[in-house]
Write a protein that holds these residues in place. Structure first.
Motif, PDB file in Angstrom:
ATOM      1  N   CYS A 119       2.317   9.338  -5.843  1.00  0.00           N
ATOM      2  CA  CYS A 119       2.553  10.724  -5.420  1.00  0.00           C
ATOM      3  C   CYS A 119       3.759  11.304  -6.143  1.00  0.00           C
ATOM      4  CB  CYS A 119       2.750  10.756  -3.910  1.00  0.00           C
ATOM      5  SG  CYS A 119       2.968  12.380  -3.286  1.00  0.00           S
ATOM      6  N   ASN A 151       0.826  -1.204   0.000  1.00  0.00           N
ATOM      7  CA  ASN A 151       0.000   0.000   0.000  1.00  0.00           C
ATOM      8  C   ASN A 151       0.867   1.264   0.000  1.00  0.00           C
ATOM      9  OD1 ASN A 151      -2.357   1.341   0.040  1.00  0.00           O
ATOM     10  ND2 ASN A 151      -3.172   0.326   1.848  1.00  0.00           N
ATOM     11  N   ASN A 152       1.883   1.282   0.918  1.00  0.00           N
ATOM     12  CA  ASN A 152       2.787   2.421   0.996  1.00  0.00           C
ATOM     13  C   ASN A 152       3.519   2.633  -0.316  1.00  0.00           C
ATOM     14  OD1 ASN A 152       2.228   3.108   3.568  1.00  0.00           O
ATOM     15  ND2 ASN A 152       3.885   1.951   4.493  1.00  0.00           N
ATOM     16  N   LYS A 212       1.291   4.191  -2.947  1.00  0.00           N
ATOM     17  CA  LYS A 212       1.066   5.600  -2.615  1.00  0.00           C
ATOM     18  C   LYS A 212       2.277   6.450  -2.984  1.00  0.00           C
ATOM     19  CE  LYS A 212      -1.979   5.581   1.379  1.00  0.00           C
ATOM     20  NZ  LYS A 212      -1.912   5.622   2.838  1.00  0.00           N
ATOM     21  N   LYS A 270       1.475  10.677   5.500  1.00  0.00           N
ATOM     22  CA  LYS A 270       0.605   9.840   4.695  1.00  0.00           C
ATOM     23  C   LYS A 270       1.334   9.253   3.480  1.00  0.00           C
ATOM     24  CE  LYS A 270      -4.252  10.109   3.347  1.00  0.00           C
ATOM     25  NZ  LYS A 270      -5.324  11.059   2.991  1.00  0.00           N
ATOM     26  N   PHE A 271       2.044  10.123   2.726  1.00  0.00           N
ATOM     27  CA  PHE A 271       2.657   9.666   1.473  1.00  0.00           C
ATOM     28  C   PHE A 271       4.123   9.268   1.640  1.00  0.00           C
ATOM     29  CE2 PHE A 271      -0.815  12.397  -0.017  1.00  0.00           C
ATOM     30  CZ  PHE A 271      -1.495  11.456  -0.769  1.00  0.00           C
TER      31      PHE A 271
END
Lengths: 116, 145
Positions: free
Chosen positions: B29, B21-22, B25, B82-83
């Motif tokens: 980004c 997931n990371n 992302k 978050k990112f």
């Protein structure tokens, strides 16, 4: 076409950073330092210039380009002035990034109240 | 309890980070930042008739100014958490680290606080960049001339 290449390359570098962050105990400071050294190494091999030609500005955004420009300006300085040129020309092209970061962050920190 | 057993227990109970997931992302980004900068550069070159070198400088200035502004007046830290690498690896992370250390140490005074700790996080980038560029430059001169 360069827009898609920019997307892929910039995302790829960020993904490498994220892999290092997730799988080891290194902090973001370690990751950026590793990537800067990697950029200088790619600059020495002459590969980073080819990437910039192909990708466009997407290769100038990641921190790896910082190491590349440092190396290139130092090497240019050696070509023009000899050994002294390494020291006098090293920061000539990254000056924009460092100076603008210093000036903007100083100006924007004035109106903020100090945090507790 | 012995150390090894304790560490096993700790590993069991630790929440596993969502790696894939990371990764997605961070990739998205970083990619969005890179491709939008390319779009801005094409616009600058085609409609404002700015030279190629100057357009790169304008984009870097925009990114650095924007991330400094967002760090000091909005909650940029929230997005960085978050990112993660998606915002740390581009030049925005460099500006963000300088700005956040400036804000954190402002309470200790302008000289001993803000001035002394300005490069606390970004210093490693500058130090290892310059040292490695110097070493690689010497290597290239010795082996290739």
């Amino acid at each position: 076409m360069t827009i898609i290449y920019s997307f892929i390359f910039c995302g790829f570098v960020c993904a490498i950073g994220q892999i290092i962050l997730d799988n080891t105990k290194l902090t973001p400071g370690h990751v950026t330092s590793i990537l800067v050294v990697l950029g200088a190494f790619l600059g020495m091999l002459g590969w980073y210039d080819k990437i910039i030609d192909m990708v466009g500005v997407g290769a100038n955004i990641p921190i790896t380009s910082f190491g590349n420009t440092l190396f290139l300006s130092a090497y240019k300085g050696f070509k023009s002035m000899g050994f002294i040129g390494i020291f006098s020309k090293m920061l000539s092209e990254v000056s924009l990034g460092i100076c603008s970061a210093i000036i903007f962050s100083f100006l924007f920190s004035i109106p903020n109240k100090p945090k507790d | 309890m012995e150390k090894k057993e304790y560490q096993k227990l700790v590993k069991k109970t630790q929440p596993k980070p969502k790696r894939s997931n990371n990764l997605i992302k961070a990739f998205l980004c970083g990619g969005i930042i890179g491709s939008s900068c390319e779009v801005i550069r094409l616009l600058l070159i085609n409609y404002f008739e700015i030279k190629k070198d100057a357009s790169i400088s304008i984009i870097l200035l925009l990114l650095i100014g924007l991330s400094c502004f967002l760090t000091s007046f909005c909650d940029f830290d929230k997005y960085v958490i978050k990112f993660k690498a998606g915002l740390i690896v581009p030049i925005t992370g460099f500006a963000h680290s300088i700005q956040s250390s400036a804000l954190d140490y402002k309470k200790d005074g302008m000289i001993t606080g803000l001035g002394a700790n300005f490069f606390k996080l970004a210093g490693s980038v500058i130090l290892y960049g310059i040292v490695s560029a110097f070493i690689f430059c010497i290597l290239k001169v010795v082996f290739y001339g």
